[in-house]
Design an enzyme around this catalytic site. Sequence first.
Site, PDB file in Angstrom:
ATOM      1  N   SER A  55      -9.765  -0.634   7.190  1.00  0.00           N
ATOM      2  CA  SER A  55      -9.184  -0.478   5.857  1.00  0.00           C
ATOM      3  C   SER A  55      -8.498  -1.702   5.288  1.00  0.00           C
ATOM      4  CB  SER A  55      -8.194   0.698   5.866  1.00  0.00           C
ATOM      5  OG  SER A  55      -8.882   1.920   5.988  1.00  0.00           O
ATOM      6  N   SER A 108      -9.429   1.583   3.139  1.00  0.00           N
ATOM      7  CA  SER A 108      -8.638   2.355   2.196  1.00  0.00           C
ATOM      8  C   SER A 108      -7.626   1.525   1.420  1.00  0.00           C
ATOM      9  CB  SER A 108      -7.906   3.467   2.938  1.00  0.00           C
ATOM     10  OG  SER A 108      -7.003   2.947   3.895  1.00  0.00           O
ATOM     11  N   LYS A 148       0.850  -1.186   0.000  1.00  0.00           N
ATOM     12  CA  LYS A 148       0.000   0.000   0.000  1.00  0.00           C
ATOM     13  C   LYS A 148       0.886   1.237   0.000  1.00  0.00           C
ATOM     14  CE  LYS A 148      -3.880   1.891   2.753  1.00  0.00           C
ATOM     15  NZ  LYS A 148      -4.697   1.602   3.961  1.00  0.00           N
TER      16      LYS A 148
END
Length: 440
Positions: free
Chosen positions: A174, A150, A72
């Site tokens: 997330s 996210s 990420k």
Amino acid sequence: MSDATSMAEDFASGRSDPVQALEHTLDQAGRYAAVFISLTAERARREAEAATARWRAGQPLSVFDGVPMAWKDLFDLAGSVTTAGAAYRRNAPAALLDAPSVGLLCRAGMVSVGKTNLSELAYSGLGLNPHFGTPRSPHGVDQARIPGGSSSGSAVAVAADIVPIAMGTDTAGSIRIPAAFNGVVGYRSSCRRYSRDGVFPLAHTLDSLGPLTRSVRDALTIDDLLHGRTQTHRARPLKGQRFVLAQQDVEPAVRNNLLRAVEQLKAQGALIEERECTTFQATLELIKHHGWLGAFEAFALHEALLDSRDAEQLDPRVRRRLEAARALPASQLIHLTDARRRLQQQLIDELDGAILMSPTVAHVAPALAPLEADDELFVHTNLATLRLTMPGSLLDMPGVSLPSGRDAQGLPTGLLLSAPTGEDARLLRAALSVESVLNV
């Protein structure tokens, strides 16, 4: 799709090698829009070639030597810009060093292929990003579906057979939310289990790290590698394993798939108590009436940004959400902090060694287009999507989201297993056992 463990077994037997696996990864990455913010192909090829040579010499650095993975874009990778999904950070200086978690897995021989997309500043549970595009769930055959956030790109990268493992972060859901929406495994660790150095923050009290994978055994191996361990993991019998099932108001497909899983577990001897978890419900009410602890911390972290000209480059939805915490009273923060400590102890007492079981999200992945067009719908859907994962985050509960099935349109649903803070190892072992008997 094979998991990382199966891929590594192919390396060991000579059926495949890390260079071949990487070329498949890079080819697949080019087929899906907006999953990656940047690729590190040159670095990845160097790492894959070295891993191939080690396997041929019979000297792998670890059981996952040569396995490709993604990060990420909150994690620092040396030589790459950490954008945090924000336009204003496009031209930030490149990181000088790998984040400690990146370095540990690199030294285990894992191949870093690039940085995945996310909600801007990791501040949404839906995964939309107007700057770098929104990766679409590979399961949305009727219409484009959101990936969840996210850690949107990380989940899609695993679900779309680009990489078997991608690291994410989780502050309010997330990792667990995009895992559920994309039909993969997502493990949110207790906040202090892994180093958060070199990882762009959102809320210091609540931020946690963890992998999105295709199996619990892969998540267990990543946990081992991040702690310098080598272990063999086998699912233990479920007979006598205790669970508390906290049912919630959810879509029929989510409920039906959860109940089918419960029956499968009971058939294997699991002891499942179906009742309200009073601590979980009290935490839901606390958040509803007193707000979100992460909102205070996110505003404090980004106050200078909000007061600068760079604020004009923010996604207006993210900016409004950050600004909403500006006028919150300090007494509210103190109340949340005090209540959090009390509820954490209450949870330990109430579960008394059992694992909490619940739906991960109350619904399947919503359609993308209406959320892009309607700000009010976005706000409502974001809150509804985060609702069932926020209590676990506030109480710092490690959680593993497992695929529980599909709805009539083929969209995945998720089952969430959670435990009191710090009980990660016990939770992961339980998740391995649960996964072994689920027929999804």
